[in-house]
Design a protein around this motif. Sequence first.
Motif, PDB file in Angstrom:
ATOM      1  N   SER A 897       0.827  -1.211   0.000  1.00  0.00           N
ATOM      2  CA  SER A 897       0.000   0.000   0.000  1.00  0.00           C
ATOM      3  C   SER A 897       0.859   1.258   0.000  1.00  0.00           C
ATOM      4  O   SER A 897       0.686   2.154   0.816  1.00  0.00           O
ATOM      5  CB  SER A 897      -0.951   0.005   1.213  1.00  0.00           C
ATOM      6  OG  SER A 897      -1.934   1.007   1.074  1.00  0.00           O
ATOM      7  N   LEU A 898       1.786   1.328  -0.953  1.00  0.00           N
ATOM      8  CA  LEU A 898       2.700   2.468  -1.042  1.00  0.00           C
ATOM      9  C   LEU A 898       2.046   3.587  -1.847  1.00  0.00           C
ATOM     10  O   LEU A 898       1.612   3.376  -2.972  1.00  0.00           O
ATOM     11  CB  LEU A 898       4.010   2.037  -1.700  1.00  0.00           C
ATOM     12  CG  LEU A 898       5.030   3.138  -1.996  1.00  0.00           C
ATOM     13  CD1 LEU A 898       5.484   3.811  -0.709  1.00  0.00           C
ATOM     14  CD2 LEU A 898       6.223   2.574  -2.753  1.00  0.00           C
ATOM     15  N   ARG A 899       1.990   4.764  -1.249  1.00  0.00           N
ATOM     16  CA  ARG A 899       1.412   5.939  -1.899  1.00  0.00           C
ATOM     17  C   ARG A 899       2.354   7.118  -1.757  1.00  0.00           C
ATOM     18  O   ARG A 899       2.862   7.387  -0.676  1.00  0.00           O
ATOM     19  CB  ARG A 899       0.053   6.290  -1.284  1.00  0.00           C
ATOM     20  CG  ARG A 899      -1.076   5.373  -1.726  1.00  0.00           C
ATOM     21  CD  ARG A 899      -2.379   5.759  -1.071  1.00  0.00           C
ATOM     22  NE  ARG A 899      -3.494   5.179  -1.790  1.00  0.00           N
ATOM     23  CZ  ARG A 899      -4.449   5.883  -2.404  1.00  0.00           C
ATOM     24  NH1 ARG A 899      -4.407   7.192  -2.387  1.00  0.00           N
ATOM     25  NH2 ARG A 899      -5.432   5.275  -3.047  1.00  0.00           N
ATOM     26  N   LEU A 900       2.552   7.831  -2.866  1.00  0.00           N
ATOM     27  CA  LEU A 900       3.364   9.043  -2.882  1.00  0.00           C
ATOM     28  C   LEU A 900       2.494  10.188  -3.364  1.00  0.00           C
ATOM     29  O   LEU A 900       1.983  10.162  -4.485  1.00  0.00           O
ATOM     30  CB  LEU A 900       4.571   8.884  -3.814  1.00  0.00           C
ATOM     31  CG  LEU A 900       5.791   8.138  -3.260  1.00  0.00           C
ATOM     32  CD1 LEU A 900       5.493   6.663  -3.090  1.00  0.00           C
ATOM     33  CD2 LEU A 900       6.981   8.306  -4.177  1.00  0.00           C
ATOM     34  N   ASN A 901       2.297  11.175  -2.483  1.00  0.00           N
ATOM     35  CA  ASN A 901       1.393  12.290  -2.779  1.00  0.00           C
ATOM     36  C   ASN A 901       0.038  11.806  -3.266  1.00  0.00           C
ATOM     37  O   ASN A 901      -0.544  12.349  -4.209  1.00  0.00           O
ATOM     38  CB  ASN A 901       2.026  13.250  -3.786  1.00  0.00           C
ATOM     39  CG  ASN A 901       2.990  14.221  -3.134  1.00  0.00           C
ATOM     40  OD1 ASN A 901       3.099  14.275  -1.916  1.00  0.00           O
ATOM     41  ND2 ASN A 901       3.703  14.985  -3.939  1.00  0.00           N
ATOM     42  N   GLY A 902      -0.466  10.762  -2.615  1.00  0.00           N
ATOM     43  CA  GLY A 902      -1.779  10.228  -2.914  1.00  0.00           C
ATOM     44  C   GLY A 902      -1.828   9.253  -4.066  1.00  0.00           C
ATOM     45  O   GLY A 902      -2.852   8.610  -4.287  1.00  0.00           O
ATOM     46  N   MET A 903      -0.750   9.108  -4.829  1.00  0.00           N
ATOM     47  CA  MET A 903      -0.726   8.221  -5.987  1.00  0.00           C
ATOM     48  C   MET A 903      -0.197   6.856  -5.574  1.00  0.00           C
ATOM     49  O   MET A 903       0.902   6.744  -5.031  1.00  0.00           O
ATOM     50  CB  MET A 903       0.136   8.809  -7.108  1.00  0.00           C
ATOM     51  CG  MET A 903       0.181   7.956  -8.368  1.00  0.00           C
ATOM     52  SD  MET A 903       1.205   8.701  -9.656  1.00  0.00           S
ATOM     53  CE  MET A 903       0.296  10.228  -9.941  1.00  0.00           C
ATOM     54  N   ALA A 904      -0.984   5.804  -5.839  1.00  0.00           N
ATOM     55  CA  ALA A 904      -0.587   4.448  -5.474  1.00  0.00           C
ATOM     56  C   ALA A 904       0.387   3.895  -6.515  1.00  0.00           C
ATOM     57  O   ALA A 904       0.173   4.036  -7.720  1.00  0.00           O
ATOM     58  CB  ALA A 904      -1.814   3.549  -5.369  1.00  0.00           C
ATOM     59  N   LEU A 905       1.452   3.258  -6.036  1.00  0.00           N
ATOM     60  CA  LEU A 905       2.417   2.604  -6.915  1.00  0.00           C
ATOM     61  C   LEU A 905       2.101   1.115  -6.971  1.00  0.00           C
ATOM     62  O   LEU A 905       1.864   0.482  -5.932  1.00  0.00           O
ATOM     63  CB  LEU A 905       3.841   2.812  -6.415  1.00  0.00           C
ATOM     64  CG  LEU A 905       4.347   4.255  -6.336  1.00  0.00           C
ATOM     65  CD1 LEU A 905       5.843   4.275  -6.028  1.00  0.00           C
ATOM     66  CD2 LEU A 905       4.077   5.012  -7.619  1.00  0.00           C
ATOM     67  N   ASP A 906       2.110   0.551  -8.176  1.00  0.00           N
ATOM     68  CA  ASP A 906       1.802  -0.872  -8.362  1.00  0.00           C
ATOM     69  C   ASP A 906       3.061  -1.690  -8.106  1.00  0.00           C
ATOM     70  O   ASP A 906       3.858  -1.945  -9.015  1.00  0.00           O
ATOM     71  CB  ASP A 906       1.267  -1.106  -9.772  1.00  0.00           C
ATOM     72  CG  ASP A 906       0.617  -2.477  -9.921  1.00  0.00           C
ATOM     73  OD1 ASP A 906       0.877  -3.349  -9.067  1.00  0.00           O
ATOM     74  OD2 ASP A 906      -0.143  -2.669 -10.884  1.00  0.00           O
ATOM     75  N   LEU A 907       3.247  -2.098  -6.868  1.00  0.00           N
ATOM     76  CA  LEU A 907       4.423  -2.883  -6.500  1.00  0.00           C
ATOM     77  C   LEU A 907       4.379  -4.272  -7.120  1.00  0.00           C
ATOM     78  O   LEU A 907       5.405  -4.814  -7.542  1.00  0.00           O
ATOM     79  CB  LEU A 907       4.507  -2.996  -4.976  1.00  0.00           C
ATOM     80  CG  LEU A 907       4.595  -1.686  -4.197  1.00  0.00           C
ATOM     81  CD1 LEU A 907       4.577  -1.957  -2.697  1.00  0.00           C
ATOM     82  CD2 LEU A 907       5.855  -0.930  -4.567  1.00  0.00           C
ATOM     83  N   GLU A 908       3.195  -4.856  -7.180  1.00  0.00           N
ATOM     84  CA  GLU A 908       3.082  -6.234  -7.664  1.00  0.00           C
ATOM     85  C   GLU A 908       3.448  -6.338  -9.137  1.00  0.00           C
ATOM     86  O   GLU A 908       4.136  -7.277  -9.553  1.00  0.00           O
ATOM     87  CB  GLU A 908       1.672  -6.755  -7.406  1.00  0.00           C
ATOM     88  CG  GLU A 908       1.350  -6.888  -5.920  1.00  0.00           C
ATOM     89  CD  GLU A 908      -0.054  -7.387  -5.668  1.00  0.00           C
ATOM     90  OE1 GLU A 908      -0.843  -7.430  -6.645  1.00  0.00           O
ATOM     91  OE2 GLU A 908      -0.371  -7.720  -4.519  1.00  0.00           O
ATOM     92  N   GLU A 909       2.997  -5.372  -9.926  1.00  0.00           N
ATOM     93  CA  GLU A 909       3.314  -5.409 -11.355  1.00  0.00           C
ATOM     94  C   GLU A 909       4.818  -5.295 -11.579  1.00  0.00           C
ATOM     95  O   GLU A 909       5.409  -6.041 -12.362  1.00  0.00           O
ATOM     96  CB  GLU A 909       2.586  -4.269 -12.067  1.00  0.00           C
ATOM     97  CG  GLU A 909       2.862  -4.232 -13.565  1.00  0.00           C
ATOM     98  CD  GLU A 909       2.238  -3.028 -14.228  1.00  0.00           C
ATOM     99  OE1 GLU A 909       1.615  -3.185 -15.285  1.00  0.00           O
ATOM    100  OE2 GLU A 909       2.378  -1.910 -13.675  1.00  0.00           O
ATOM    101  N   ARG A 910       5.473  -4.370 -10.859  1.00  0.00           N
ATOM    102  CA  ARG A 910       6.915  -4.194 -11.041  1.00  0.00           C
ATOM    103  C   ARG A 910       7.686  -5.392 -10.469  1.00  0.00           C
ATOM    104  O   ARG A 910       8.742  -5.756 -10.990  1.00  0.00           O
ATOM    105  CB  ARG A 910       7.338  -2.893 -10.361  1.00  0.00           C
ATOM    106  CG  ARG A 910       8.752  -2.436 -10.685  1.00  0.00           C
ATOM    107  CD  ARG A 910       8.941  -2.182 -12.184  1.00  0.00           C
ATOM    108  NE  ARG A 910       8.049  -1.205 -12.721  1.00  0.00           N
ATOM    109  CZ  ARG A 910       8.327   0.086 -12.852  1.00  0.00           C
ATOM    110  NH1 ARG A 910       9.500   0.529 -12.458  1.00  0.00           N
ATOM    111  NH2 ARG A 910       7.460   0.913 -13.396  1.00  0.00           N
ATOM    112  N   ALA A 911       7.156  -6.023  -9.413  1.00  0.00           N
ATOM    113  CA  ALA A 911       7.862  -7.150  -8.793  1.00  0.00           C
ATOM    114  C   ALA A 911       7.888  -8.380  -9.691  1.00  0.00           C
ATOM    115  O   ALA A 911       8.811  -9.197  -9.597  1.00  0.00           O
ATOM    116  CB  ALA A 911       7.204  -7.501  -7.459  1.00  0.00           C
TER     117      ALA A 911
END
Length: 1203
Positions: A897-911
């Motif tokens: 559940s990583l969010r930067l300035n409200g924008m969620a990053l898709d960790l699973e896709e990059r992993a």
Amino acid sequence: SCLSIEVFQIFLLCFLLLNIIINLAKSDCDAPLGSALPPSSFSSSAELSSSHGPGFARLNRRDGAGGWTPLVSNKYQWLQIDLGERMEVTAVATQGGYGSSDWVTSYLLMFSDSGRNWKQYRREESIWGFSGNTNADSVVHYRLQPPFEARFLRFLPLAWNPKGRIGMRVEVYGCAYRSQVVYFDGLGALLYRLDKKPIRPIKDVISLKFKTMQNNGILLHREGQHGNHISLQLIKGKLVFSLNSGNANLQPAGAHVNLTLGSLLDDQHWHSVLIEVLSTHVNFTLDKHTRHFHARGESNYLDLNFEISFGGIPTSAGSLAISHTNFHGCVENLYYNGVDIVELAKKHKPQVLVMGNVSFSCPQPQAIPVTFLSSRSYLALPGNSGEDKISVTFQFRTWNKEGRLLLGELWHGAGSFLLFLKDGKLKLSLFQPGQSLRNVTAGAGLNDGQWHSVSLSAKWNHLSVGVDSDMALQPLVTGLTGSSNTYYFGGCPDNSSGSGCASPLGGFQGCLRLISIGGTVVDPISVQQGALGSFSDLQIDACSITDRCLPSFCEHGGACAQSWDTFSCNCEGTGYTGETCHSPLYEQSCEAHKHRGSPSGLYYIDADGSGPLGPFLVYCNMTDAAWTVVRHSGPDQVTVGGGPRGRARSVTFAYAASAGQLRAAVALAERCEQQLALRCGSRPLITGDSVCVCVSTGVILRVPLLFSRTSDVTVFSQKEYLPVIQVVMTDRGRPPSEAVYTLGPLFCQGDESFWNSASFNTETSYLHFPTFHGELTADVQFFFKTTVFSGVFMENLGITDFIRIELQTPTEVTFSFDVGNGPCEVTVRSPTPFNDNRWHHVRAERNVKGAFLQVDQLPRRTQPAPADGHVRLQLNSQLFIGGTASRQRGFLGCIRSLRLNGMALDLEERATVTPGVEPGCAGHCRSYGHLCRHGGRCRERLRGVACDCSASAYEGPFCSHEISAYFETGSSVTYDFQDHHPLGDNTSSLASSLHRDVTLSQETVTLSFRTTRTPSLLLYVSSFYEEYLSIILANNGSLQVRYKLDRHRDPDAFNFDFKNMADGHLHQLKIDREEAVVSVEVNQSAQRQVILSSGTEFNALKSLTLGKVLGKWQKALSPKKTSDPKACDALGSLPFSTLGRSEPSEEGEPLVKADRSDSGVIGGVIAVVIFILLCISAIAICIYQQKKLRKENESKVSKDEEC
């Protein structure tokens, strides 16, 4: 429209290309300007000796002593350069004194047109100073962005080598500057008549520069034939560009638009304006700030006359309109579509009509401002001691609500007075011997940054004070015989002991000008030169007030308020909190609300967190999954009558949220759906008919009706097409023709980002993403779990700036960053280790006011930003998650559940494409298992957890909803463990089979109840072998438990005198039996243990009865019936899990409990019954059916009385 969007994009592209061309043209403007100047062009505040004079201050020169050095090294020294004429300055460079220990480590740069009224150069929004030299001979060069135009420059040393003196050699770079100036005295204007060509220009471009001491005035105006017009005017020191379409068909917001830029523009310094109009698109630029605007209406929105006026608004009679304030000041390089208007006016060309008093040179200001930089600043000026009156006038401007303005003594000990600001009002306090303190007040809201005129006068027995047009009087007890010897403006000298100096108020911070004492104007330059009065911590010949709310750093509509030193944001009503209203108050989704333990209900969600979209209200239905329900405000049911063939009828459905908010919520969800139910009277729907649906993206979907029947239901489940915003039906002309349709609410399930996670398996592995752009505000939030001692969660680097969050030790999480002011660290320390393999929540934020770090519910740690420091975080590397660019100190564990300035990053896709990193992370129950209450068991899911409530008498997502039923006198519920068999069956073989099937050597019973009647039977369990268990409340309210586990022995009866348990309060009872040992616990505290003598096994269970005993055991065990109509008992709360709903529910209600009546009942509320190892969910169905039947049959019973 699409065409308008394309035109606007082309317009913006042209605008950017134009700026690039201008910047390229200016790139050649870097010639050294100071090296060719004579020594007389250099001047200074003082010099150490003739060989240390300012004439030796040219860069790389070694003559004289090798540079300029003043006699005394303090912050009041300056080095000045006269360029001879106004030049464009693009860069500066400094050195120390040649071969010496004298150099300046930091300085201010100021500039002026006339050598008066200096302006301080700002490198960034809050950066005033320049870093200087670290030795005597190296050159430190700064390119100025943006450049400026000036004739005079001043270098003001702020700090220098502590082992030496101030020493400087300087150079200025730039090029010649062309200027055409016109001066308006407030009574004149220029009227420019355009060529009446049949083809109008594609784009109108107006550019100019202006400077003024007045805060109101018309700069330009142009009208049309139908009341439409554009105008540019100063209003209270702000520049306002107004557009009025004159179109009555438009809403007021579209017919009249004001674009506001700037503040404090009446500072007598040049300000640059650029206005570009292309069709209905407008670019409005002031100095370096630009606003873009797209006007509503057709392309002729701004069809205007062929005349445009500058400096005022002419009337049809050819004179100036007196209803508006004309501009009073200078305008430079005034161009309309490339035409030099000032040049035409100077040459008396017929296209330009000069109206009133207009001249073509810009007079220099006579007022010399003084800046009080701190609360300790003061200006001491002599009074007219020989006069028998007091007369002081001045003007001031400030942002502070409080501060001492003027202190003076009355002659011959007659008292003293103090003039000060309090709550934005001007107050005068009068101190006279033997008299109480007296106060008068004038004005209000004087801390608005505007100039305000103050007059103070006293003669004989009256003292009067006025601000602007507000006057106040105060009588004097003793007559005035003379004025004060000394007046103190601002603070007081350190050795002062007057009554006014003892005031807890600090000194005034702001600007003063036009000071007059006894009718004589004070010359601040004489004060600066030491010829008049004294001062401390002043900046003379400059007003350095700045608007810290422009641009406003308050986000999401927060209101900005300011003082001289800082600003603050009022976040009330915005849905956000924090120093800059950046942090959201609400969770991002119903899924996040659910995992905070929240039940079903109405909640605000903020789908993009700290992003630009605000929160909105939804219904969260907390089932096994979290469902977000968004209702529309359209009609529940729409009926469309018949009409001519081809006639289209549409209905638009609005939602409480904006289109952007809805799209964000839909994109966040795992899946969404919305139903459209359609019925066409009695005529069957014909295959091939269709209905048109407009969805949120503006796409029109034609939905085929595929079944030949009178009704059809279409479920929209493609997220990119949700929600539905319009339904259009077209009549086919086949009578009878009538249709009825219903659009349901929008349902969205789950949150894709909340459980989006990655597992980092090696220290050298990491995920990389594009550069994090958080220049002014950067917030990061995520969950982590690990078993290692340390590791970096995230890192992003710039040339010198960086941002990093890491686990430094098992008990410390650190947030570190650098925005140009040096590295800064914020650390949260925990009394328990973070590496416990549980999820921990991290939230870090850095903004222009400071930074904070919070982990879980531990106290938040903060770090304020330095005053007047760098504010922009400039990064350029990739963003590293779970590691660093050096591949050292990598993180081992899980991040989700990583969010930067409200924008969620898709960790699973990059992993999935990164070695050493795996998508997903198991083991959520260790962190969220506590949410499963009342014995519910946490079950792992691929994305999250679920609570298994089958072993409890509760339901709901967290086994928290208690299931209960109410029993009246004589009512009961019996559950048979075995099917009933006729008497003709072989009972011995049946009993034998039961004995094999159900034999208990241990059981656990958990029971909650409430009652006021005794005796009462709570629970009775029987067997085919005449064995039983009963739980009874005796006559005195004590608890009695009976076991009979051998039909050949007498039962064991145990009385427990815990307390009177028939007191109407809820009591919890737990009975554990293991063979002959029985433990009884009441209300989770009192415990007893007893030993059975009647047996150790419960054989061949037959039935479980609540409320009443049936059969031959009733006489011995059932309590006596009562006829008391006020008694109230209820049994129940058996597992209702078989009645739970897994499909979306719009507004899920708890199961309705049976109505409380005034009829005689057994007495009690049993909230929970759990009989471990027995499957008794069927009892729940029985109770529910009984409640429903009773509710339908008892309408005659009054519902107003509570039992």
